[in-house]
Design a protein around this motif. Structure first.
Motif, PDB file in Angstrom:
ATOM      1  N   PRO A  20     -31.655 -45.143  -6.598  1.00 53.88           N
ATOM      2  CA  PRO A  20     -32.427 -44.601  -7.719  1.00 53.88           C
ATOM      3  C   PRO A  20     -31.571 -43.734  -8.642  1.00 53.88           C
ATOM      4  O   PRO A  20     -30.602 -43.108  -8.195  1.00 53.88           O
ATOM      5  N   VAL A  21     -31.932 -43.722  -9.909  1.00 46.95           N
ATOM      6  CA  VAL A  21     -31.287 -42.830 -10.876  1.00 46.95           C
ATOM      7  C   VAL A  21     -31.868 -41.436 -10.682  1.00 46.95           C
ATOM      8  O   VAL A  21     -33.082 -41.253 -10.696  1.00 46.95           O
ATOM      9  N   GLU A  22     -30.999 -40.466 -10.502  1.00 47.32           N
ATOM     10  CA  GLU A  22     -31.461 -39.112 -10.173  1.00 47.32           C
ATOM     11  C   GLU A  22     -31.172 -38.105 -11.269  1.00 47.32           C
ATOM     12  O   GLU A  22     -31.137 -36.901 -11.016  1.00 47.32           O
ATOM     13  N   VAL A  23     -30.972 -38.563 -12.476  1.00 48.15           N
ATOM     14  CA  VAL A  23     -30.768 -37.646 -13.597  1.00 48.15           C
ATOM     15  C   VAL A  23     -31.983 -37.704 -14.517  1.00 48.15           C
ATOM     16  O   VAL A  23     -32.609 -38.753 -14.669  1.00 48.15           O
ATOM     17  N   GLU A  24     -32.298 -36.572 -15.082  1.00 47.32           N
ATOM     18  CA  GLU A  24     -33.419 -36.500 -16.005  1.00 47.32           C
ATOM     19  C   GLU A  24     -32.997 -36.997 -17.386  1.00 47.32           C
ATOM     20  O   GLU A  24     -31.815 -37.059 -17.712  1.00 47.32           O
ATOM     21  N   ASP A  25     -33.992 -37.319 -18.200  1.00 48.57           N
ATOM     22  CA  ASP A  25     -33.708 -37.754 -19.562  1.00 48.57           C
ATOM     23  C   ASP A  25     -32.979 -36.671 -20.342  1.00 48.57           C
ATOM     24  O   ASP A  25     -33.414 -35.506 -20.361  1.00 48.57           O
ATOM     25  N   ALA A  26     -31.887 -37.039 -20.974  1.00 48.96           N
ATOM     26  CA  ALA A  26     -31.255 -36.156 -21.946  1.00 48.96           C
ATOM     27  C   ALA A  26     -32.180 -36.048 -23.164  1.00 48.96           C
ATOM     28  O   ALA A  26     -33.047 -36.917 -23.372  1.00 48.96           O
ATOM     29  N   ARG A  50     -25.207 -43.340 -22.835  1.00 52.17           N
ATOM     30  CA  ARG A  50     -24.461 -42.084 -22.783  1.00 52.17           C
ATOM     31  C   ARG A  50     -24.629 -41.397 -21.427  1.00 52.17           C
ATOM     32  O   ARG A  50     -23.764 -40.642 -20.993  1.00 52.17           O
ATOM     33  N   GLN A  51     -25.749 -41.672 -20.749  1.00 47.72           N
ATOM     34  CA  GLN A  51     -25.981 -41.128 -19.408  1.00 47.72           C
ATOM     35  C   GLN A  51     -25.573 -42.114 -18.312  1.00 47.72           C
ATOM     36  O   GLN A  51     -25.872 -41.901 -17.144  1.00 47.72           O
ATOM     37  N   LEU A  52     -24.898 -43.198 -18.702  1.00 47.59           N
ATOM     38  CA  LEU A  52     -24.478 -44.269 -17.791  1.00 47.59           C
ATOM     39  C   LEU A  52     -25.669 -44.933 -17.107  1.00 47.59           C
ATOM     40  O   LEU A  52     -25.532 -45.528 -16.026  1.00 47.59           O
TER      41      LEU A  52
END
Length: 259
Positions: A20-26, A50-52
């Motif tokens: 899973p992607v574990e970064v929040e939306d920029a 930009r967030q890969l």
């Protein structure tokens, strides 16, 4: 060099292994989500990239193409994201379609060559790189020489484009490709380049040079491959993806039953 992606970004495992992607939306991603028109989907795809978050970007570009099926910019962007997620069959299909729609031949043929390399189609990769060479200046030429040589080493062919390498080429920012090409051409040694890489602070520079040496030495130096994989600060670079792909293929082979 300045990285073309945000400091907080998705992991390689989220893009290549299904984690899973574990970064929040920029903020740029959050802002773009409210738009459902062509330009909005394009903006969203670029912000996600930009967030890969390449797989989500692919979905955004696909939505843009649903609105404009023959749109070259959206197709080219999706093709690039297929390539950096190692979906080489889809990347080849999109890049070939880009060519028919008037896309830059060098840009597209080079990346079809890379997709062929990732797919293990090394002879085909050589042919694509050979088709690129007449279109190149020194900067792109040294990249083509590098990938053509690696394809040749892996297919048991002669790295004929290496004859086009010469010391003092105007390689621009492709300095790591040039360092590896110097080794391939006998102008330097693998040992001296690896010693330089040990002191190289930039992962991108080190990985390109080290992967070139790894394949030049026959691709049997497991400790060298592990050193490359540890330098993952610029994992979307073509050479890092190649090293990761090689490692995955080796893992699969190791699990094959004995004959």
């Amino acid at each position: 060099m300045e990285k073309p992606f945000d400091e907080i970004h998705a992991s390689l495992k989220s893009q290549l292994c299904g984690y899973p992607v574990e970064v929040e939306d920029a903020p740029a991603v959050a802002s773009a989500r409210s738009r459902k028109d062509y330009e909005g989907f394009l903006t969203l795809g670029k912000a996600l990239s930009r967030q890969l978050r390449y797989r989500e970007a692919i979905a955004a570009y696909t939505a843009a193409l649903a609105l404009r099926p023959k749109d070259l910019p959206a197709l080219r962007l999706r093709a690039g994201r297929y390539l950096t997620t190692l979906q080489w069959d889809l990347a080849m299909e999109d890049f070939e379609r880009c060519i028919t729609l008037g896309g830059d031949p060098l840009d597209c043929q080079y990346r079809i060559g890379l997709a062929s390399y990732y797919a293990g189609q090394f002879h085909a990769a050589m042919e694509w790189f050979e088709s690129c060479m007449p279109l190149c200046d020194d900067e792109m030429g040294v990249a083509i020489i590098y990938w053509h040589a690696l394809s040749a080493y892996r297919s048991g062919k002669e790295p004929t484009l290496l004859k086009g390498y010469r010391p003092g080429m105007n390689v621009g920012h492709h300095t790591a490709y040039e360092k590896a090409a110097r080794v391939f051409a006998g102008e330097s040694t693998a040992e001296s380049l690896l010693a330089q890489c040990d002191k190289e602070p930039e992962d991108l520079e080190a990985v390109i040079a080290m992967y070139g040496v790894y394949r030049y030495l026959g691709g049997q130096e497991e400790s060298l491959l592990q050193q490359i994989l540890k330098r993952d600060g610029f994992w979307p670079c073509f050479s890092y993806l190649a090293a990761w792909n090689d490692h995955q293929n080796q893992k699969e082979l190791n699990f094959l039953p004995a004959l």
